[in-house]
Design a protein around this motif. Structure first.
Motif, PDB file in Angstrom:
ATOM      1  N   THR A   1      -5.366 -17.923   6.301  1.00  0.00           N
ATOM      2  CA  THR A   1      -6.143 -17.898   7.555  1.00  0.00           C
ATOM      3  C   THR A   1      -7.465 -18.654   7.406  1.00  0.00           C
ATOM      4  O   THR A   1      -8.012 -19.173   8.373  1.00  0.00           O
ATOM      5  N   LEU A   2      -7.958 -18.749   6.170  1.00  0.00           N
ATOM      6  CA  LEU A   2      -9.204 -19.489   5.934  1.00  0.00           C
ATOM      7  C   LEU A   2      -9.024 -20.986   6.187  1.00  0.00           C
ATOM      8  O   LEU A   2     -10.002 -21.716   6.343  1.00  0.00           O
ATOM      9  N   ARG A   3      -7.770 -21.453   6.213  1.00  0.00           N
ATOM     10  CA  ARG A   3      -7.506 -22.870   6.490  1.00  0.00           C
ATOM     11  C   ARG A   3      -7.064 -23.097   7.934  1.00  0.00           C
ATOM     12  O   ARG A   3      -6.703 -24.213   8.316  1.00  0.00           O
ATOM     13  N   HIS A   4      -7.112 -22.033   8.729  1.00  0.00           N
ATOM     14  CA  HIS A   4      -6.678 -22.146  10.121  1.00  0.00           C
ATOM     15  C   HIS A   4      -7.788 -22.780  10.964  1.00  0.00           C
ATOM     16  O   HIS A   4      -8.950 -22.404  10.871  1.00  0.00           O
ATOM     17  N   LYS A   5      -7.411 -23.742  11.780  1.00  0.00           N
ATOM     18  CA  LYS A   5      -8.372 -24.355  12.692  1.00  0.00           C
ATOM     19  C   LYS A   5      -8.333 -23.582  14.015  1.00  0.00           C
ATOM     20  O   LYS A   5      -7.311 -23.582  14.699  1.00  0.00           O
ATOM     21  N   SER A   6      -9.424 -22.898  14.346  1.00  0.00           N
ATOM     22  CA  SER A   6      -9.418 -21.968  15.484  1.00  0.00           C
ATOM     23  C   SER A   6      -9.518 -22.669  16.827  1.00  0.00           C
ATOM     24  O   SER A   6     -10.203 -23.680  16.961  1.00  0.00           O
ATOM     25  N   LYS A   7      -8.844 -22.103  17.800  1.00  0.00           N
ATOM     26  CA  LYS A   7      -8.930 -22.622  19.164  1.00  0.00           C
ATOM     27  C   LYS A   7     -10.010 -21.868  19.937  1.00  0.00           C
ATOM     28  O   LYS A   7     -10.368 -20.741  19.596  1.00  0.00           O
ATOM     29  N   ALA A   8     -10.517 -22.495  21.001  1.00  0.00           N
ATOM     30  CA  ALA A   8     -11.587 -21.894  21.798  1.00  0.00           C
ATOM     31  C   ALA A   8     -11.102 -20.617  22.474  1.00  0.00           C
ATOM     32  O   ALA A   8      -9.937 -20.494  22.850  1.00  0.00           O
ATOM     33  N   LEU A   9     -12.018 -19.679  22.642  1.00  0.00           N
ATOM     34  CA  LEU A   9     -11.698 -18.430  23.338  1.00  0.00           C
ATOM     35  C   LEU A   9     -11.818 -18.632  24.843  1.00  0.00           C
ATOM     36  O   LEU A   9     -12.650 -19.402  25.314  1.00  0.00           O
ATOM     37  N   ARG A  10     -10.986 -17.906  25.576  1.00  0.00           N
ATOM     38  CA  ARG A  10     -10.982 -18.063  27.039  1.00  0.00           C
ATOM     39  C   ARG A  10     -12.091 -17.275  27.709  1.00  0.00           C
ATOM     40  O   ARG A  10     -12.632 -17.682  28.714  1.00  0.00           O
ATOM     41  N   ARG A  11     -12.394 -16.093  27.179  1.00  0.00           N
ATOM     42  CA  ARG A  11     -13.403 -15.261  27.846  1.00  0.00           C
ATOM     43  C   ARG A  11     -13.987 -14.246  26.864  1.00  0.00           C
ATOM     44  O   ARG A  11     -13.446 -13.996  25.804  1.00  0.00           O
ATOM     45  N   VAL A  12     -15.113 -13.669  27.309  1.00  0.00           N
ATOM     46  CA  VAL A  12     -15.744 -12.597  26.543  1.00  0.00           C
ATOM     47  C   VAL A  12     -15.410 -11.285  27.247  1.00  0.00           C
ATOM     48  O   VAL A  12     -15.604 -11.169  28.447  1.00  0.00           O
ATOM     49  N   ASP A  13     -14.870 -10.327  26.523  1.00  0.00           N
ATOM     50  CA  ASP A  13     -14.571  -9.030  27.135  1.00  0.00           C
ATOM     51  C   ASP A  13     -14.902  -7.902  26.154  1.00  0.00           C
ATOM     52  O   ASP A  13     -15.421  -8.139  25.061  1.00  0.00           O
ATOM     53  N   GLY A  14     -14.607  -6.686  26.554  1.00  0.00           N
ATOM     54  CA  GLY A  14     -14.959  -5.517  25.749  1.00  0.00           C
ATOM     55  C   GLY A  14     -14.337  -5.547  24.367  1.00  0.00           C
ATOM     56  O   GLY A  14     -14.974  -5.169  23.375  1.00  0.00           O
ATOM     57  N   GLU A  15     -13.096  -5.993  24.305  1.00  0.00           N
ATOM     58  CA  GLU A  15     -12.422  -6.018  23.006  1.00  0.00           C
ATOM     59  C   GLU A  15     -13.120  -7.005  22.060  1.00  0.00           C
ATOM     60  O   GLU A  15     -13.291  -6.736  20.877  1.00  0.00           O
ATOM     61  N   LEU A  16     -13.544  -8.134  22.624  1.00  0.00           N
ATOM     62  CA  LEU A  16     -14.246  -9.121  21.800  1.00  0.00           C
ATOM     63  C   LEU A  16     -15.582  -8.550  21.319  1.00  0.00           C
ATOM     64  O   LEU A  16     -15.988  -8.766  20.174  1.00  0.00           O
ATOM     65  N   ARG A  17     -16.249  -7.796  22.209  1.00  0.00           N
ATOM     66  CA  ARG A  17     -17.517  -7.185  21.799  1.00  0.00           C
ATOM     67  C   ARG A  17     -17.298  -6.190  20.657  1.00  0.00           C
ATOM     68  O   ARG A  17     -18.112  -6.104  19.729  1.00  0.00           O
ATOM     69  N   ASN A  18     -16.178  -5.461  20.704  1.00  0.00           N
ATOM     70  CA  ASN A  18     -15.839  -4.551  19.592  1.00  0.00           C
ATOM     71  C   ASN A  18     -15.603  -5.303  18.303  1.00  0.00           C
ATOM     72  O   ASN A  18     -16.057  -4.888  17.234  1.00  0.00           O
ATOM     73  N   ILE A  19     -14.867  -6.408  18.401  1.00  0.00           N
ATOM     74  CA  ILE A  19     -14.593  -7.224  17.218  1.00  0.00           C
ATOM     75  C   ILE A  19     -15.907  -7.692  16.594  1.00  0.00           C
ATOM     76  O   ILE A  19     -16.113  -7.613  15.389  1.00  0.00           O
ATOM     77  N   VAL A  20     -16.817  -8.167  17.448  1.00  0.00           N
ATOM     78  CA  VAL A  20     -18.107  -8.678  16.963  1.00  0.00           C
ATOM     79  C   VAL A  20     -18.911  -7.569  16.283  1.00  0.00           C
ATOM     80  O   VAL A  20     -19.489  -7.771  15.209  1.00  0.00           O
ATOM     81  N   ALA A  21     -18.919  -6.372  16.877  1.00  0.00           N
ATOM     82  CA  ALA A  21     -19.664  -5.247  16.279  1.00  0.00           C
ATOM     83  C   ALA A  21     -19.102  -4.926  14.895  1.00  0.00           C
ATOM     84  O   ALA A  21     -19.854  -4.684  13.945  1.00  0.00           O
ATOM     85  N   ARG A  22     -17.769  -4.958  14.756  1.00  0.00           N
ATOM     86  CA  ARG A  22     -17.152  -4.666  13.460  1.00  0.00           C
ATOM     87  C   ARG A  22     -17.432  -5.781  12.456  1.00  0.00           C
ATOM     88  O   ARG A  22     -17.594  -5.522  11.256  1.00  0.00           O
ATOM     89  N   MET A  23     -17.497  -7.014  12.951  1.00  0.00           N
ATOM     90  CA  MET A  23     -17.829  -8.122  12.047  1.00  0.00           C
ATOM     91  C   MET A  23     -19.250  -7.971  11.497  1.00  0.00           C
ATOM     92  O   MET A  23     -19.491  -8.191  10.307  1.00  0.00           O
ATOM     93  N   PHE A  24     -20.201  -7.590  12.371  1.00  0.00           N
ATOM     94  CA  PHE A  24     -21.575  -7.378  11.880  1.00  0.00           C
ATOM     95  C   PHE A  24     -21.597  -6.256  10.835  1.00  0.00           C
ATOM     96  O   PHE A  24     -22.209  -6.393   9.767  1.00  0.00           O
TER      97      PHE A  24
END
Ligand code: ZN
Length: 194
Positions: free
Chosen positions: A10-33
């Motif tokens: 996955t470290l070699r995966h080229k990421s695609k742009a996200l379509r939108r910001v939503d609650g689930e994404l905010r949860n992901i970000v909180a866990r990443m921090f």
């Protein structure tokens, strides 16, 4: 959520742009921090937690008490400029490994924040370096790709050890094979990415 280590595919995966910001994404970000603070990092990209999203988080203080220093970059576009500078870098996907990396001293980054607003920043110093390092992750580029041949050579042994560790995980059935990993990333992308 966990941090994947080199040479996880996955470290070699080229990421695609996200379509939108939503609650689930905010949860992901909180866990990443949280994960970033637990592991004493100052930045973390989505590929490093096995997610194919064009997103990274940074707090150059690395201090969870300084929430006002937290920055989220979604679908970032980075342009680098200024004189090149060499500085020691590490990466949470390469625990305990440090090596000198040459990068332009400054950069401009345009990205969306968690409120879905477009932000633009002119950066220099450590913050500019961290943004360039994390943005590389989204392209599947790692800091070891930017080392001089001699610096890379000096890491040969610890890198070999990380490679053997991952191979060991795979042998013990703790890691899916490359095709399963790619299929999972493609499925996640279909749901959230463009
Ligand atoms: Zn990194």
């Amino acid at each position: 959520m966990r941090i994947v280590r080199y040479p996880h595919p996955t470290l070699r995966h080229k990421s695609k742009a996200l379509r939108r910001v939503d609650g689930e994404l905010r949860n992901i970000v909180a866990r990443m921090f949280d994960l970033m603070y637990e592991t004493n990092g100052i930045g973390l990209a989505a590929n490093q937690v096995d997610l194919p999203y064009r997103l990274f988080v940074i707090n150059v203080t690395g201090d969870s008490g300084q929430r006002d220093q937290e920055h989220v970059f979604i679908n970032p576009v980075v342009s680098k400029y200024g004189p090149s500078q060499e500085a020691e870098e590490g990466c949470l996907s390469f625990p305990e490994l440090y090596a000198p990396v040459v990068r332009p001293e400054r950069c401009t980054v345009t990205a969306y924040n968690l409120a879905g607003q477009e932000i633009q920043r002119e950066l220099t110093g450590l913050f500019a370096r961290a943004v360039q390092h994390e943005n590389d992750h989204l392209e599947g580029v790692l800091f070891i790709d930017r080392l001089s041949p001699s610096a890379l050579m000096s890491l040969k042994e610890p890198l070999g050890e990380l490679e053997r560790e991952l191979e060991g995980e795979r042998m013990r059935g703790l890691l899916p094979d490359d095709r399963q990993i790619a299929a999972r990333l493609a499925e996640l992308e279909m749901m959230r990415a463009e």
